[in-house]
Scaffold this motif. Structure first.
Motif, PDB file in Angstrom:
ATOM      1  N   VAL A 167       0.881  -1.170   0.000  1.00  0.00           N
ATOM      2  CA  VAL A 167       0.000   0.000   0.000  1.00  0.00           C
ATOM      3  C   VAL A 167       0.919   1.219   0.000  1.00  0.00           C
ATOM      4  O   VAL A 167       1.603   1.489   0.987  1.00  0.00           O
ATOM      5  N   LEU A 168       0.950   1.922  -1.104  1.00  0.00           N
ATOM      6  CA  LEU A 168       1.796   3.110  -1.218  1.00  0.00           C
ATOM      7  C   LEU A 168       1.036   4.309  -0.665  1.00  0.00           C
ATOM      8  O   LEU A 168      -0.060   4.630  -1.131  1.00  0.00           O
ATOM      9  N   VAL A 169       1.621   4.954   0.348  1.00  0.00           N
ATOM     10  CA  VAL A 169       0.994   6.114   0.977  1.00  0.00           C
ATOM     11  C   VAL A 169       1.823   7.345   0.642  1.00  0.00           C
ATOM     12  O   VAL A 169       2.974   7.469   1.066  1.00  0.00           O
ATOM     13  N   ALA A 170       1.240   8.251  -0.127  1.00  0.00           N
ATOM     14  CA  ALA A 170       1.959   9.455  -0.545  1.00  0.00           C
ATOM     15  C   ALA A 170       0.948  10.502  -0.982  1.00  0.00           C
ATOM     16  O   ALA A 170      -0.136  10.173  -1.481  1.00  0.00           O
ATOM     17  N   GLU A 171       1.308  11.751  -0.757  1.00  0.00           N
ATOM     18  CA  GLU A 171       0.500  12.884  -1.225  1.00  0.00           C
ATOM     19  C   GLU A 171      -0.948  12.793  -0.748  1.00  0.00           C
ATOM     20  O   GLU A 171      -1.891  13.092  -1.488  1.00  0.00           O
ATOM     21  N   GLY A 172      -1.106  12.346   0.518  1.00  0.00           N
ATOM     22  CA  GLY A 172      -2.438  12.322   1.118  1.00  0.00           C
ATOM     23  C   GLY A 172      -3.341  11.203   0.644  1.00  0.00           C
ATOM     24  O   GLY A 172      -4.556  11.255   0.866  1.00  0.00           O
ATOM     25  N   ARG A 173      -2.756  10.163   0.042  1.00  0.00           N
ATOM     26  CA  ARG A 173      -3.589   9.061  -0.459  1.00  0.00           C
ATOM     27  C   ARG A 173      -2.912   7.733  -0.163  1.00  0.00           C
ATOM     28  O   ARG A 173      -1.721   7.565  -0.398  1.00  0.00           O
ATOM     29  N   ALA A 174      -3.691   6.803   0.356  1.00  0.00           N
ATOM     30  CA  ALA A 174      -3.240   5.427   0.513  1.00  0.00           C
ATOM     31  C   ALA A 174      -3.773   4.645  -0.671  1.00  0.00           C
ATOM     32  O   ALA A 174      -4.969   4.381  -0.778  1.00  0.00           O
ATOM     33  N   ALA A 175      -2.881   4.302  -1.598  1.00  0.00           N
ATOM     34  CA  ALA A 175      -3.292   3.621  -2.823  1.00  0.00           C
ATOM     35  C   ALA A 175      -3.730   2.193  -2.520  1.00  0.00           C
ATOM     36  O   ALA A 175      -3.372   1.605  -1.492  1.00  0.00           O
ATOM     37  N   ALA A 176      -4.483   1.621  -3.425  1.00  0.00           N
ATOM     38  CA  ALA A 176      -4.945   0.241  -3.273  1.00  0.00           C
ATOM     39  C   ALA A 176      -3.758  -0.713  -3.247  1.00  0.00           C
ATOM     40  O   ALA A 176      -2.743  -0.471  -3.908  1.00  0.00           O
ATOM     41  N   PRO A 177      -3.851  -1.797  -2.469  1.00  0.00           N
ATOM     42  CA  PRO A 177      -2.753  -2.761  -2.417  1.00  0.00           C
ATOM     43  C   PRO A 177      -2.414  -3.289  -3.809  1.00  0.00           C
ATOM     44  O   PRO A 177      -3.306  -3.683  -4.568  1.00  0.00           O
ATOM     45  N   ALA A 178      -1.125  -3.293  -4.128  1.00  0.00           N
ATOM     46  CA  ALA A 178      -0.650  -3.790  -5.417  1.00  0.00           C
ATOM     47  C   ALA A 178       0.359  -4.897  -5.172  1.00  0.00           C
ATOM     48  O   ALA A 178       1.123  -4.831  -4.199  1.00  0.00           O
ATOM     49  N   PRO A 179       0.390  -5.934  -6.018  1.00  0.00           N
ATOM     50  CA  PRO A 179       1.359  -7.024  -5.826  1.00  0.00           C
ATOM     51  C   PRO A 179       2.781  -6.486  -5.711  1.00  0.00           C
ATOM     52  O   PRO A 179       3.198  -5.638  -6.512  1.00  0.00           O
ATOM     53  N   THR A 180       3.512  -6.978  -4.733  1.00  0.00           N
ATOM     54  CA  THR A 180       4.805  -6.394  -4.381  1.00  0.00           C
ATOM     55  C   THR A 180       5.787  -6.367  -5.548  1.00  0.00           C
ATOM     56  O   THR A 180       6.308  -5.308  -5.910  1.00  0.00           O
ATOM     57  N   GLU A 181       6.060  -7.507  -6.128  1.00  0.00           N
ATOM     58  CA  GLU A 181       7.086  -7.558  -7.174  1.00  0.00           C
ATOM     59  C   GLU A 181       6.669  -6.778  -8.405  1.00  0.00           C
ATOM     60  O   GLU A 181       7.491  -6.117  -9.049  1.00  0.00           O
ATOM     61  N   ALA A 182       5.383  -6.828  -8.755  1.00  0.00           N
ATOM     62  CA  ALA A 182       4.901  -6.074  -9.917  1.00  0.00           C
ATOM     63  C   ALA A 182       5.052  -4.580  -9.680  1.00  0.00           C
ATOM     64  O   ALA A 182       5.406  -3.827 -10.607  1.00  0.00           O
ATOM     65  N   LEU A 183       4.800  -4.131  -8.463  1.00  0.00           N
ATOM     66  CA  LEU A 183       4.900  -2.704  -8.156  1.00  0.00           C
ATOM     67  C   LEU A 183       6.342  -2.225  -8.254  1.00  0.00           C
ATOM     68  O   LEU A 183       6.620  -1.162  -8.817  1.00  0.00           O
ATOM     69  N   PHE A 184       7.275  -3.009  -7.719  1.00  0.00           N
ATOM     70  CA  PHE A 184       8.677  -2.600  -7.778  1.00  0.00           C
ATOM     71  C   PHE A 184       9.254  -2.733  -9.187  1.00  0.00           C
ATOM     72  O   PHE A 184      10.175  -2.005  -9.551  1.00  0.00           O
ATOM     73  N   ALA A 185       8.705  -3.662  -9.964  1.00  0.00           N
ATOM     74  CA  ALA A 185       9.187  -3.816 -11.339  1.00  0.00           C
ATOM     75  C   ALA A 185       8.761  -2.637 -12.212  1.00  0.00           C
ATOM     76  O   ALA A 185       9.472  -2.264 -13.151  1.00  0.00           O
ATOM     77  N   ASN A 186       7.610  -2.070 -11.894  1.00  0.00           N
ATOM     78  CA  ASN A 186       7.104  -0.935 -12.682  1.00  0.00           C
ATOM     79  C   ASN A 186       6.525   0.106 -11.717  1.00  0.00           C
ATOM     80  O   ASN A 186       5.320   0.297 -11.642  1.00  0.00           O
ATOM     81  N   PRO A 187       7.398   0.800 -10.967  1.00  0.00           N
ATOM     82  CA  PRO A 187       6.923   1.698  -9.905  1.00  0.00           C
ATOM     83  C   PRO A 187       6.214   2.929 -10.466  1.00  0.00           C
ATOM     84  O   PRO A 187       6.675   3.513 -11.459  1.00  0.00           O
ATOM     85  N   PRO A 188       5.111   3.333  -9.835  1.00  0.00           N
ATOM     86  CA  PRO A 188       4.460   4.585 -10.216  1.00  0.00           C
ATOM     87  C   PRO A 188       5.341   5.769  -9.828  1.00  0.00           C
ATOM     88  O   PRO A 188       6.295   5.617  -9.046  1.00  0.00           O
ATOM     89  N   PRO A 189       5.047   6.972 -10.336  1.00  0.00           N
ATOM     90  CA  PRO A 189       5.904   8.137 -10.047  1.00  0.00           C
ATOM     91  C   PRO A 189       6.131   8.393  -8.566  1.00  0.00           C
ATOM     92  O   PRO A 189       7.260   8.709  -8.161  1.00  0.00           O
ATOM     93  N   ALA A 190       5.103   8.220  -7.733  1.00  0.00           N
ATOM     94  CA  ALA A 190       5.267   8.486  -6.294  1.00  0.00           C
ATOM     95  C   ALA A 190       6.259   7.513  -5.667  1.00  0.00           C
ATOM     96  O   ALA A 190       7.057   7.895  -4.804  1.00  0.00           O
ATOM     97  N   LEU A 191       6.244   6.257  -6.101  1.00  0.00           N
ATOM     98  CA  LEU A 191       7.195   5.285  -5.557  1.00  0.00           C
ATOM     99  C   LEU A 191       8.596   5.546  -6.100  1.00  0.00           C
ATOM    100  O   LEU A 191       9.586   5.445  -5.353  1.00  0.00           O
ATOM    101  N   ARG A 192       8.711   5.923  -7.360  1.00  0.00           N
ATOM    102  CA  ARG A 192      10.023   6.254  -7.909  1.00  0.00           C
ATOM    103  C   ARG A 192      10.647   7.426  -7.169  1.00  0.00           C
ATOM    104  O   ARG A 192      11.832   7.446  -6.859  1.00  0.00           O
ATOM    105  N   ALA A 193       9.822   8.415  -6.844  1.00  0.00           N
ATOM    106  CA  ALA A 193      10.326   9.580  -6.109  1.00  0.00           C
ATOM    107  C   ALA A 193      10.780   9.178  -4.717  1.00  0.00           C
ATOM    108  O   ALA A 193      11.795   9.670  -4.210  1.00  0.00           O
ATOM    109  N   TYR A 194      10.040   8.268  -4.090  1.00  0.00           N
ATOM    110  CA  TYR A 194      10.394   7.813  -2.740  1.00  0.00           C
ATOM    111  C   TYR A 194      11.687   7.007  -2.757  1.00  0.00           C
ATOM    112  O   TYR A 194      12.567   7.181  -1.913  1.00  0.00           O
ATOM    113  N   LEU A 195      11.817   6.131  -3.735  1.00  0.00           N
ATOM    114  CA  LEU A 195      12.982   5.257  -3.818  1.00  0.00           C
ATOM    115  C   LEU A 195      14.230   6.021  -4.266  1.00  0.00           C
ATOM    116  O   LEU A 195      15.355   5.588  -4.030  1.00  0.00           O
ATOM    117  N   GLY A 196      14.021   7.176  -4.946  1.00  0.00           N
ATOM    118  CA  GLY A 196      15.149   7.949  -5.441  1.00  0.00           C
ATOM    119  C   GLY A 196      15.747   7.303  -6.662  1.00  0.00           C
ATOM    120  O   GLY A 196      16.937   7.419  -6.946  1.00  0.00           O
TER     121      GLY A 196
END
Length: 230
Positions: A201-230
């Motif tokens: 569950v990615l929590v950023a910019e005032g929103r808790a996104a819907a649960p996404a499969p772990t490996e799929a999310l890291f393989a293709n991270p959305p912009p908020a996760l890319r910004a968090y991971l650097g």
């Protein structure tokens, strides 16, 4: 199933929204930047913070009006929430009763809980006589003894070194899956999510996104996760 239905909650000027479901028996890591609302999300599910709008449901039952103690939720906190004047066994026993005098059946259940987390024989020790990892195991034993289907972790192992933290996460995952518990686990470490979580569950910019499969999310991270991971 855990359902957050058109949820909005927060403190002061901060608002967090969520609108999703999590299937029973899943382990979901709650990941995102500091101050993004991860602990707020857990507080709403646990009942420590009332939502301004929306509902929290478990298996179709509306939990929103219920006090924390009436919810099917056990929670592990950052400081483990152990009482220093009580022994490990007495801290665990609080899951069953506030009384210091236990029945033989209650004593057996406490000892069994300590044994499950690898602390057989440690019941007479007080928290100050235990390592940080052992204190975490006491808190986990107490949570397990509550036999609640929802387990919330607010970074209870953040003070441990990488090896001990990984060991505790593996233990939580093993015991949660054995019990069929659903887990929401706040973490700042992507490696923790990848180690034990089925979903993120990615929590950023005032929103808790819907649960996404772990490996799929890291393989293709959305912009908020890319910004968090650097």
């Amino acid at each position: 199933m855990l359902e957050l239905e058109a949820l909005s909650a927060g403190h002061g000027d901060f608002r967090l929204t969520a609108d999703w479901t999590l299937a029973p028996g899943r382990i979901a890591a709650v990941l995102g930047p500091s101050g993004g609302g991860k602990s707020t999300l857990l507080d709403v599910v646990a009942g420590f913070l009332a939502p301004e709008a929306g509902r929290v449901l478990w298996q179709g039952r509306d939990l929103t009006p219920l006090a924390p103690g009436a919810r099917p939720v056990a929670m592990l906190f950052q400081d483990n929430n152990l009482f220093p004047h009580l022994t490990a066994a007495e801290n665990v026993a609080l899951a069953l009763t506030p009384k210091r005098r236990l029945t033989p059946e209650q004593r057996e259940r406490v000892e069994a809980a300590l044994d499950r987390v690898g602390l057989s024989g440690f019941g007479a020790r007080r928290p100050a006589q235990l390592s940080g990892g052992q204190q975490g195991r006491v808190a986990l034993a107490r949570a397990l003894l509550q036999r609640k289907p929802l387990l919330l972790l607010d970074e209870p192992f953040s003070a441990l070194g990488p090896a001990q933290r990984g060991e505790m996460l593996d233990l939580v995952a093993e015991l949660a899956r054995a019990e069929g518990a659903t887990v929401l686990m706040v973490t700042h470490a992507p490696e923790d999510a990848r180690r034990v979580a089925d979903a993120v569950v990615l929590v950023a910019e005032g929103r808790a996104a819907a649960p996404a499969p772990t490996e799929a999310l890291f393989a293709n991270p959305p912009p908020a996760l890319r910004a968090y991971l650097g």
